[in-house]
Write an enzyme that holds these catalytic residues in place. Structure first.
Site, short mmCIF file in Angstrom:
data_model
loop_
_atom_site.label_atom_id
_atom_site.label_comp_id
_atom_site.label_asym_id
_atom_site.label_seq_id
_atom_site.Cartn_x
_atom_site.Cartn_y
_atom_site.Cartn_z
N LYS A 1 69.67 68.41 42.62
CA LYS A 1 68.22 68.67 42.60
C LYS A 1 67.95 70.16 42.38
O LYS A 1 67.00 70.53 41.69
CB LYS A 1 67.61 68.20 43.92
N LEU B 1 64.79 50.19 37.42
CA LEU B 1 64.88 49.24 38.54
C LEU B 1 66.25 49.24 39.23
O LEU B 1 66.65 48.22 39.81
CB LEU B 1 64.50 47.82 38.08
N LEU C 1 65.38 57.35 58.97
CA LEU C 1 65.28 56.96 60.38
C LEU C 1 64.17 55.94 60.67
O LEU C 1 64.43 54.91 61.31
CB LEU C 1 65.10 58.22 61.25
N TYR D 1 73.97 65.72 46.21
CA TYR D 1 72.57 65.35 45.96
C TYR D 1 71.69 66.60 45.91
O TYR D 1 70.96 66.83 44.94
CB TYR D 1 72.09 64.38 47.05
N1 NAD Z 1 62.17 59.57 50.21
C1 NAD Z 1 62.39 60.80 50.65
O1 NAD Z 1 62.34 61.06 51.89
C2 NAD Z 1 62.66 61.93 49.68
C3 NAD Z 1 62.87 63.21 50.19
C4 NAD Z 1 63.10 64.25 49.29
C5 NAD Z 1 63.10 64.01 47.93
N2 NAD Z 1 62.93 62.74 47.46
C6 NAD Z 1 62.96 62.53 46.01
O2 NAD Z 1 61.83 61.78 45.63
C7 NAD Z 1 62.11 60.92 44.54
C8 NAD Z 1 61.71 59.51 44.88
O3 NAD Z 1 62.43 59.09 46.04
P1 NAD Z 1 62.25 57.63 46.61
O4 NAD Z 1 62.55 57.70 48.07
O5 NAD Z 1 60.98 57.08 46.13
O6 NAD Z 1 63.48 56.90 45.90
P2 NAD Z 1 63.55 55.41 45.27
O7 NAD Z 1 65.01 55.13 45.11
O8 NAD Z 1 62.72 54.47 46.06
O9 NAD Z 1 62.88 55.61 43.84
C9 NAD Z 1 63.56 56.14 42.73
C10 NAD Z 1 63.18 55.28 41.54
O10 NAD Z 1 63.79 55.83 40.36
C11 NAD Z 1 64.35 54.77 39.59
N3 NAD Z 1 65.44 55.36 38.79
C12 NAD Z 1 66.59 55.95 39.25
N4 NAD Z 1 67.31 56.41 38.21
C13 NAD Z 1 66.61 56.12 37.07
C14 NAD Z 1 66.82 56.34 35.69
N5 NAD Z 1 67.94 56.94 35.25
N6 NAD Z 1 65.89 55.92 34.81
C15 NAD Z 1 64.76 55.28 35.23
N7 NAD Z 1 64.50 55.04 36.53
C16 NAD Z 1 65.42 55.45 37.44
C17 NAD Z 1 64.80 53.75 40.62
O11 NAD Z 1 64.93 52.43 40.09
C18 NAD Z 1 63.68 53.84 41.66
O12 NAD Z 1 62.61 52.95 41.35
C19 NAD Z 1 63.59 61.10 44.24
O13 NAD Z 1 63.73 62.00 43.17
C20 NAD Z 1 64.14 61.70 45.53
O14 NAD Z 1 65.27 62.52 45.27
C21 NAD Z 1 62.71 61.68 48.31
#
Ligand code: NAD
Length: 322
Positions: free
Chosen positions: A141, A33, A184, A137
């Site tokens: 990844k 969270l 955005l 970042y």
């Molecule tokens: N949203 C985008 O446009 C996008 C684009 C490319 C990649 N991603 C990747 O998709 C994934 C999800 O992105 P999102 O936008 O839903 O992000 P988000 O921040 O909404 O969700 C990430 C979740 O992971 C949890 N978290 C983080 N570190 C943690 C840990 N050590 N242990 C347990 N929980 C942990 C956070 O509390 C959160 O609920 C990420 O890995 C992100 O890098 C997202």
């Protein structure tokens, strides 16, 4: 099947967890969270408030696979606090892979990103394009992608990395609520809601038709469907990497104009200097996902993506006021 969803209280993880439940799977969400929300965990999923670094405490052989979303994902923050990203994203994923090995859980779907490529030499970007991330970042990844490849080669892990481009839209009660927000569409919607005076356009002198950057927006529900297909497609000893995007892009100005149309709000804009490391055009080739996963995204219409995000933004505002 029974799946562990790390980061399932966050934006993408909650939508995928909901899709898994709708498909009849059993889901446990593991989330600390830090950026997610308890109410983001879909009803019907078990919830463990905990860290991926301690995944061994909860993972056991009853699981059929792991979908790994948990990460730190703010590009700007990763530049000023890189150690947080190497620790959470790389050390965290290494601990998770170790826990999976110990428990004998041999299937993984990982959230990778377009940021692994950096400045593209050619668009649309294919998976064999050079990977030269321009920020920590993207580098973390990419490091996890390499880690997964070696785990698949050495230990027979069945793995798929999905490299998302710009995820957008919402799925009912599950949508985007990052704090701070850097994406955005939710930022422009904040202007429509009166939570922000104007939207900043970072550079309007790029070599694009209207001078603003072009990005590939993919509906989060289309993205979720790719995860379910990836679970079926994953093969022991193979690490498949697939881009997820629509293969066509929209400019910043087109997005703003679409938000004006959908919300009826004028959306004042302010042109600001270019941000370093922002390529003019980032568009995916998703041919691999179509071919290897049988993925067929059906929600590419920008107005539809914005309308779903707008409905979610209003839902969250109402919930906040109550
Ligand atoms: N949203 C985008 O446009 C996008 C684009 C490319 C990649 N991603 C990747 O998709 C994934 C999800 O992105 P999102 O936008 O839903 O992000 P988000 O921040 O909404 O969700 C990430 C979740 O992971 C949890 N978290 C983080 N570190 C943690 C840990 N050590 N242990 C347990 N929980 C942990 C956070 O509390 C959160 O609920 C990420 O890995 C992100 O890098 C997202």
């Amino acid at each position: 099947m029974k799946y562990l969803v790390t980061g399932g209280a966050g934006y993408v993880g909650s939508v995928v967890a909901q899709h898994l439940l709708e498909a009849g799977h059993e889901v446990t969400v593991l989330d600390n969270l830090t950026t997610g929300f308890r109410e983001g965990v879909p009803a019907g999923a078990a919830f463990v408030e905990g860290d991926i670094r301690d995944a061994a405490k909860w993972l056991d052989s009853s699981y059929d696979g792991v979908l790994h979303f948990a990460a730190s994902s703010q590009v700007g923050e990763s530049v000023v606090k890189p150690e947080k990203y190497w620790d959470n994203n790389v050390a965290g994923s290494m601990a998770l892979l170790g826990a999976m090995r110990e428990a004998g859980v041999r299937k993984l779907v990982f959230s990778s990103t377009a940021a692994t490529y950096g400045e593209p030499e050619r668009v649309p970007i294919v998976e064999s394009a050079p990977t030269k991330p321009t920020n920590p970042y993207g580098a973390t990844k990419l490091a996890v992608d390499h880690m997964i490849t070696s785990e698949a080669n050495a230990r027979g892990l069945a793995a798929v990395s999905l490299r998302y481009f710009n995820v957008a839209g919402a799925y009912g009660a599950y949508g985007e609520r990052h704090d701070p927000e850097s994406h955005l569409i939710p930022l422009v919607l904040q202007v429509a809601q009166g939570r922000r005076d104007a939207i900043s356009v970072f550079g309007d002198d790029y070599a694009t038709p209207d001078g603003t950057c072009i990005r590939d927006y993919i509906h989060v529900a289309d993205l979720a469907e790719a995860h379910l297909l990836a679970l079926t497609a994953a093969q022991p000893g193979e690490h498949l990497i697939c881009n997820l995007g629509n293969g066509s892009g929209f400019s910043v100005r087109e997005v703003i104009e679409t938000v004006r149309t959908v919300t009826g709000h004028p959306i004042p804009e302010v042109v600001a200097p270019r941000r370093g490391g922002d390529p003019a055009v980032l568009v995916a080739s998703a041919d691999t996902a179509r071919e290897k996963l049988g993925w067929n995204p059906s929600r590419a219409d920008l107005a539809g993506i914005v309308a779903d995000a707008w409905e979610f933004a209003r839902h969250i505002s109402t919930a906040r006021e109550q």
